[in-house]
Every structure is written in structure tokens, then in C-alpha cells.
Design a protein around this motif. Structure first.
Motif, PDB file in Angstrom:
ATOM      1  N   THR A 189       0.813  -1.243   0.000  1.00 35.11           N
ATOM      2  CA  THR A 189       0.000   0.000   0.000  1.00 35.11           C
ATOM      3  C   THR A 189       0.837   1.279   0.000  1.00 35.11           C
ATOM      4  O   THR A 189       0.292   2.371   0.011  1.00 35.11           O
ATOM      5  CB  THR A 189      -1.026   0.107   1.162  1.00 35.11           C
ATOM      6  N   PHE A 190       2.157   1.172  -0.006  1.00 35.04           N
ATOM      7  CA  PHE A 190       2.973   2.387   0.017  1.00 35.04           C
ATOM      8  C   PHE A 190       3.368   2.860  -1.389  1.00 35.04           C
ATOM      9  O   PHE A 190       4.184   3.759  -1.532  1.00 35.04           O
ATOM     10  CB  PHE A 190       4.227   2.199   0.885  1.00 35.04           C
ATOM     11  N   GLU A 191       2.771   2.242  -2.445  1.00 35.99           N
ATOM     12  CA  GLU A 191       3.239   2.575  -3.797  1.00 35.99           C
ATOM     13  C   GLU A 191       3.088   4.059  -4.149  1.00 35.99           C
ATOM     14  O   GLU A 191       3.965   4.644  -4.789  1.00 35.99           O
ATOM     15  CB  GLU A 191       2.560   1.694  -4.857  1.00 35.99           C
ATOM     16  N   PHE A 192       2.008   4.688  -3.712  1.00 34.33           N
ATOM     17  CA  PHE A 192       1.845   6.119  -4.031  1.00 34.33           C
ATOM     18  C   PHE A 192       2.807   6.967  -3.191  1.00 34.33           C
ATOM     19  O   PHE A 192       3.395   7.930  -3.669  1.00 34.33           O
ATOM     20  CB  PHE A 192       0.401   6.565  -3.816  1.00 34.33           C
ATOM     21  N   ALA A 193       2.959   6.572  -1.912  1.00 32.63           N
ATOM     22  CA  ALA A 193       3.861   7.322  -1.029  1.00 32.63           C
ATOM     23  C   ALA A 193       5.295   7.279  -1.558  1.00 32.63           C
ATOM     24  O   ALA A 193       6.045   8.245  -1.428  1.00 32.63           O
ATOM     25  CB  ALA A 193       3.794   6.762   0.386  1.00 32.63           C
ATOM     26  N   TRP A 194       5.680   6.167  -2.199  1.00 38.10           N
ATOM     27  CA  TRP A 194       7.060   6.022  -2.662  1.00 38.10           C
ATOM     28  C   TRP A 194       7.410   6.955  -3.813  1.00 38.10           C
ATOM     29  O   TRP A 194       8.576   7.157  -4.117  1.00 38.10           O
ATOM     30  CB  TRP A 194       7.331   4.560  -3.039  1.00 38.10           C
ATOM     31  N   VAL A 195       6.394   7.504  -4.459  1.00 37.05           N
ATOM     32  CA  VAL A 195       6.674   8.526  -5.470  1.00 37.05           C
ATOM     33  C   VAL A 195       7.417   9.675  -4.784  1.00 37.05           C
ATOM     34  O   VAL A 195       8.327  10.271  -5.330  1.00 37.05           O
ATOM     35  CB  VAL A 195       5.361   9.055  -6.114  1.00 37.05           C
ATOM     36  N   MET A 196       7.027   9.963  -3.545  1.00 39.05           N
ATOM     37  CA  MET A 196       7.635  11.056  -2.795  1.00 39.05           C
ATOM     38  C   MET A 196       8.763  10.573  -1.886  1.00 39.05           C
ATOM     39  O   MET A 196       9.752  11.261  -1.697  1.00 39.05           O
ATOM     40  CB  MET A 196       6.582  11.760  -1.934  1.00 39.05           C
ATOM     41  N   LEU A 228      14.074   8.073  -0.267  1.00 36.95           N
ATOM     42  CA  LEU A 228      15.223   7.640   0.538  1.00 36.95           C
ATOM     43  C   LEU A 228      14.998   6.206   1.010  1.00 36.95           C
ATOM     44  O   LEU A 228      13.880   5.812   1.329  1.00 36.95           O
ATOM     45  CB  LEU A 228      15.393   8.533   1.770  1.00 36.95           C
ATOM     46  N   LYS A 229      16.110   5.452   1.084  1.00 36.62           N
ATOM     47  CA  LYS A 229      16.027   4.050   1.517  1.00 36.62           C
ATOM     48  C   LYS A 229      15.388   3.967   2.908  1.00 36.62           C
ATOM     49  O   LYS A 229      14.482   3.164   3.147  1.00 36.62           O
ATOM     50  CB  LYS A 229      17.442   3.476   1.538  1.00 36.62           C
ATOM     51  N   GLU A 234      12.001   1.969   4.081  1.00 36.62           N
ATOM     52  CA  GLU A 234      12.045   0.887   5.070  1.00 36.62           C
ATOM     53  C   GLU A 234      11.147   1.179   6.262  1.00 36.62           C
ATOM     54  O   GLU A 234      10.471   0.311   6.782  1.00 36.62           O
ATOM     55  CB  GLU A 234      13.490   0.657   5.538  1.00 36.62           C
ATOM     56  N   ARG A 235      11.157   2.441   6.698  1.00 36.94           N
ATOM     57  CA  ARG A 235      10.377   2.781   7.896  1.00 36.94           C
ATOM     58  C   ARG A 235       8.945   3.184   7.568  1.00 36.94           C
ATOM     59  O   ARG A 235       8.108   3.282   8.452  1.00 36.94           O
ATOM     60  CB  ARG A 235      11.062   3.929   8.654  1.00 36.94           C
ATOM     61  N   GLY A 236       8.702   3.452   6.292  1.00 37.24           N
ATOM     62  CA  GLY A 236       7.347   3.865   5.906  1.00 37.24           C
ATOM     63  C   GLY A 236       6.999   5.250   6.411  1.00 37.24           C
ATOM     64  O   GLY A 236       5.844   5.562   6.657  1.00 37.24           O
ATOM     65  N   VAL A 237       8.020   6.099   6.593  1.00 37.11           N
ATOM     66  CA  VAL A 237       7.750   7.487   6.997  1.00 37.11           C
ATOM     67  C   VAL A 237       8.535   8.451   6.111  1.00 37.11           C
ATOM     68  O   VAL A 237       9.582   8.096   5.575  1.00 37.11           O
ATOM     69  CB  VAL A 237       8.157   7.790   8.474  1.00 37.11           C
ATOM     70  N   THR A 238       8.022   9.660   5.978  1.00 40.41           N
ATOM     71  CA  THR A 238       8.762  10.702   5.282  1.00 40.41           C
ATOM     72  C   THR A 238       9.729  11.347   6.263  1.00 40.41           C
ATOM     73  O   THR A 238       9.368  11.606   7.412  1.00 40.41           O
ATOM     74  CB  THR A 238       7.797  11.766   4.730  1.00 40.41           C
ATOM     75  N   ILE A 239      10.969  11.564   5.829  1.00 40.90           N
ATOM     76  CA  ILE A 239      11.970  12.196   6.686  1.00 40.90           C
ATOM     77  C   ILE A 239      12.306  13.577   6.150  1.00 40.90           C
ATOM     78  O   ILE A 239      12.251  14.571   6.859  1.00 40.90           O
ATOM     79  CB  ILE A 239      13.244  11.316   6.780  1.00 40.90           C
ATOM     80  N   ASP A 240      12.666  13.605   4.872  1.00 43.36           N
ATOM     81  CA  ASP A 240      13.069  14.879   4.299  1.00 43.36           C
ATOM     82  C   ASP A 240      11.950  15.441   3.426  1.00 43.36           C
ATOM     83  O   ASP A 240      11.083  14.722   2.966  1.00 43.36           O
ATOM     84  CB  ASP A 240      14.345  14.690   3.472  1.00 43.36           C
TER      85      ASP A 240
END
Ligand code: GTP
Ligand code: MG
Length: 424
Positions: free
Chosen positions: A53-60, A63-64, A68-74
Motif C-alpha cells: 500500500t505504500f506505492e503512491f507514497a514512494w513517489v515522494m 530515501l532508503k 524501510e520505515r514507511g515514513v517521510t523524513i526529508d
């Protein structure tokens, strides 16, 4: 130029996991700004690595560690077109550890989309981001109540109204008016760009329609140039390339600019945005520009570029109006937290508490108070620990606001009223 449409900086904010990155990914995909095959590739990769379910989030989230953590950092920037606007979209992290990155993203935005999970309703960072967006001067807001596909019962108008009522309570505490509150699902796409058949009870705008309804921000083109530096690169064959967003004024090739507080002068040779050369950069443009006459180490993040004959103001101290959002005890003279102002992060000391204000009316409630606590608004004098650029908010709104962070949270936010200039 890629387009003649007006440019708008848009930030997605909200509590961790409420679906900001998924929303941005969805908007990019549905407006044709990211290929469907890429989403499909991410869907498979995410599934294989236990991150379904993270496919859309991974567009943004590229970072590795983010994946892995499923969170946005930068903070990530992407461009995206609607029929009305050319958006640079900023995806801010929701996790409390990354609020400083969120502040950087938000201080660059003309408008914000506050993403709130309709399952959980508003949470700690929903409130924090909402207040910060207002204090940082983001005047246009859209609220999306996300994950309507996963509320029980699915697509429930009642669930929407419950979460909406809670959100409206928070909104009343800010100065935001006429904010659309939209039920949608970033994951399925309902009411993102296409009107949902699952929520026929909802008659308001979709997220896309609300974005097109935003008012074009007033361009501060007539003011002197102010361009806070985000990063500085050295590019082989080109030279020194500072990167940042034009806050006001116009950046033109073949002109000299002064970087303060580093106090160095260079000549602008060329300007680029999203890998395209620009004849000039105007407020709102995020650009990289090649500067002759300076080395990479002469300028740094937190410097501000401006005209040589009207350079950015370096403060010895400044008078500010602050609002204490969240402090565990009290603020007294001598308190030295970290100030986040444009791209600068710097320790500053409260050297005088001049007056406590009535937050509702702005009138003076008490002269020279002994301390400030959560909920107080006040006029104070601040002294930076190192030279810093800050401007009167009245003259340069974008350069005159700041947030104050301490102990892992935002304790206060404010605007600069007056600057005591440092003699350079
Ligand atoms: P941070 O950047 O870490 O603050 O999180 P975020 O707000 O960007 O959330 P993200 O987009 O990474 O999504 C978090 C989780 O919520 C993922 O598992 C998403 O698939 C899920 N999610 C996001 N939007 C929806 C939605 O509309 N419906 C459902 N069911 N799940 C969603
Ligand atoms: Mg995210």
C-alpha cells in the motif's frame, strides 16, 4: 519555461501516517505527472518488501530509510500541473522528530493541504502543523479527510461529519476562513481528482477542484531580491550553484548579488528550475543558480542573497511578536532555544520581555512581564548567537517569520517587528 500557468508552492501537512505522501503520489499520478507503470513497479516492490500500500507514497519517499520505515523524513519537491496552475508540491514529514523539516517546507508554501485521517481524526501534529502553517504565513488552506475507504462503515457520511466537527473546532482557534473540508481516499482516488460515486452525499469540491479554486498568490516582484539559500553545490564544468527559493524580487543573470551574513559578492551567470534554464526567477521559483566569483564554502544554508545596493538585513538583535504554542514550564529572560527562520536554524536568546498581549485583540495586557507561558502572546527582544538575516515582516513577510523549537517540539512562533542592524 515549461508553462505559462501561474506558479504556486503547495505543501501537504498533517499527522504521521495520515496519508500525505500517498495523497501527493495520487495527485501526481492522476494528473499524468507520474507514469502509471512506475506506480505499478512500486506496488510490486512495496508488496515484496512487506510495505504493501505504500506505492503512491514512494513517489515522494525516495530515501532508503523512508521506504524501510514507511515514513517521510526529508522534504521532497515535485512539480505537477492542473488545468489552472503549475504547482511545486512539497511533501512534509508528519513524524514529530522531523518537524524542523516540516517548518522549512511550510515556510516556502503559498497554500497548504492539511491531511487528516478520517479514521483517527485530528491528532497532535494535526494541531501543531495547522498553527505553524498559520503563523508561518500560509494564508490558504484546504483540509482533506482521508482514508474514507477505510472508515467503518466505508464511505460513511456520519464518520465524515464527526471528524469534520473536530477539525472545525481546531480551525476556530486559527485565523483561517472559508476552508473546504473534503472527504476523500488518497489510496483509491475517490474525490482526489475524480468525483466519488461512493460518497454521493458530498456536494463540495474534490481535492483537484479545491486546488484550482485557490487564489493566485500576490507576487512580491516589486520588492528587492531576497533569496534564502537552501544548499550549495559545486557542479563540474559549471561551478558554484546555490539553491533556494526566491521569496521576493527578481533574480536575473549577469547581475551581482550579495550573500548575507557571509558578506560575499558574486555574479549570477545562469538560473535553472527543474533542469530548465530560466531568463529570470520570480517569487515562488525554486531555483539553482550559477554564481561566478564565489567558492562553495563562501556561502552556506541560511545565507540570503540580495542586491548589492540593498542587501539583506543582518540583525544584532530584533524585536518580535511571539505566540507561545507549547512550553512545558515558562519562558524567562535568558532562555535560548533554536529559531527556524527562512532556511536558517540558529540559537537565539530572549533578552527582554517587553509586553504581554491579549491574543484576541492584540492590545497590551502587561508591561515587562516576568515570564511567558503556553497560550501567551508577547512582544520580546531577541539576540541571535551568530549573525543572521531577518527582516521586518511588514517589509518582507517571508523573511520576517520564524518558529521556535526546543526539546523536540515547537514551543513558539512569531514575526519580526523591528531589526537592530549589525554593522558589517
Ligand atoms: P509521514 O510522511 O510518515 O508523516 O506519513 P504520510 O502522512 O505521508 O502517510 P503515507 O502516505 O506514508 O501513508 C501511511 C499509510 O496510510 C500507508 O500504509 C498508506 O497506504 C495508508 N494510506 C494512505 N492513504 C490512504 C487511504 O486513502 N486509504 C487507506 N486505506 N490507507 C491509506
Ligand atoms: Mg509522508
Amino acid at each position: 519555461m515549461a508553462t505559462e500557468k501561474p506558479h504556486m508552492n503547495l505543501v501537504f501537512i498533517g499527522h504521521v501516517d495520515h496519508g500525505k505522501s500517498t495523497s501527493v503520489g495520487r495527485m501526481l499520478a492522476d494528473t499524468g505527472n507520474v507514469d502509471a507503470y512506475l506506480i505499478e513497479k512500486y506496488r510490486k516492490m512495496a508488496e515484496e518488501t512487506g510495505k504493501a500500500t505504500f506505492e503512491f507514497a514512494w513517489v515522494m519517499d525516495s530515501l532508503k530509510e523512508e521506504r524501510e520505515r514507511g515514513v517521510t523524513i526529508d522534504v521532497a519537491h515535485k512539480k505537477f500541473n492542473t488545468d489552472k496552475y503549475y504547482f511545486t508540491v512539497i511533501d512534509a514529514p508528519g513524524h514529530r522528530d522531523f518537524v524542523k523539516n516540516m517548518i522549512t517546507g511550510t515556510s516556502q508554501a503559498d497554500a497548504a493541504v492539511l491531511v487528516v485521517s478520517a479514521i483517527e481524526g485530528p491528532q497532535a501534529q494535526t494541531r501543531e502543523h495547522l498553527f505553524l502553517a498559520f503563523t508561518l504565513g500560509v494564508r490558504q488552506l484546504i483540509i482533506g479527510l482521508n482514508k474514507m475507504d477505510a472508515v467503518k462503515p466505508q464511505w460513511s457520511e456520519e464518520k465524515f461529519n464527526e471528524a469534520k466537527a473536530e477539525v472545525e473546532k481546531l480551525l476556530k482557534l486559527t485565523g483561517y476562513k472559508d476552508v473546504p473540508i473534503i472527504p476523500y481516499s488518497a489510496y483509491t482516488g475517490d474525490n482526489a481528482t475524480k468525483r466519488s460515486e461512493n460518497m454521493p452525499w458530498y456536494k463540495g469540491p474534490t481535492i483537484l477542484e479545491a486546488l484550482n479554486n485557490l487564489k493566485e498568490p500576490a507576487k512580491a516582484t516589486d520588492l528587492p531580491l531576497r533569496l534564502p539559500i537552501q544548499d550549495v553545490y559545486t557542479i563540474t564544468g559549471i561551478g558554484t550553484v546555490p539553491v533556494g527559493r526566491v521569496e521576493c524580487g527578481v533574480l536575473k543573470p549577469d547581475t551581482k548579488v550579495m550573500f548575507e551574513p557571509s558578506h560575499v559578492v558574486g555574479e549570477v551567470k545562469s538560473i535553472e528550475m527543474h533542469h530548465e534554464q530560466l531568463p529570470q526567477a520570480i517569487p515562488g521559483d525554486n531555483v539553482g543558480f550559477n554564481v561566478r566569483g564565489i567558492a562553495k564554502n563562501d556561502v552556506r544554508r541560511g545565507d540570503v542573497a540580495g542586491p548589492v545596493d540593498n542587501p539583506p538585513t543582518v540583525a544584532k538583535s530584533f524585536k518580535a511578536q511571539v505566540m507561545v504554542l507549547n512550553h512545558p514550564s515558562v519562558i524567562t529572560v535568558g532562555y535560548t532555544p533554536v529559531f527556524h527562520c527562512h532556511t536558517m536554524q540558529i540559537a537565539c536568546t530572549f533578552v527582554e520581555l517587553l509586553a504581554k498581549l491579549d491574543p484576541a485583540t492584540g492590545s497590551v495586557k502587561e508591561e515587562n512581564p516576568q515570564f511567558l507561558k503556553t497560550g501567551d502572546a508577547a512582544i520580546v527582544r531577541i539576540q541571535p548567537s551568530r549573525p543572521m538575516v531577518i527582516e521586518k515582516a511588514k517589509e518582507f513577510p517571508q523573511l520576517g517569520r520564524f518558529a521556535i523549537r526546543d526539546m523536540g517540539q515547537t514551543v513558539a512562533a512569531g514575526v519580526c517587528l523591528d531589526v537592530e542592524k549589525k554593522v558589517q
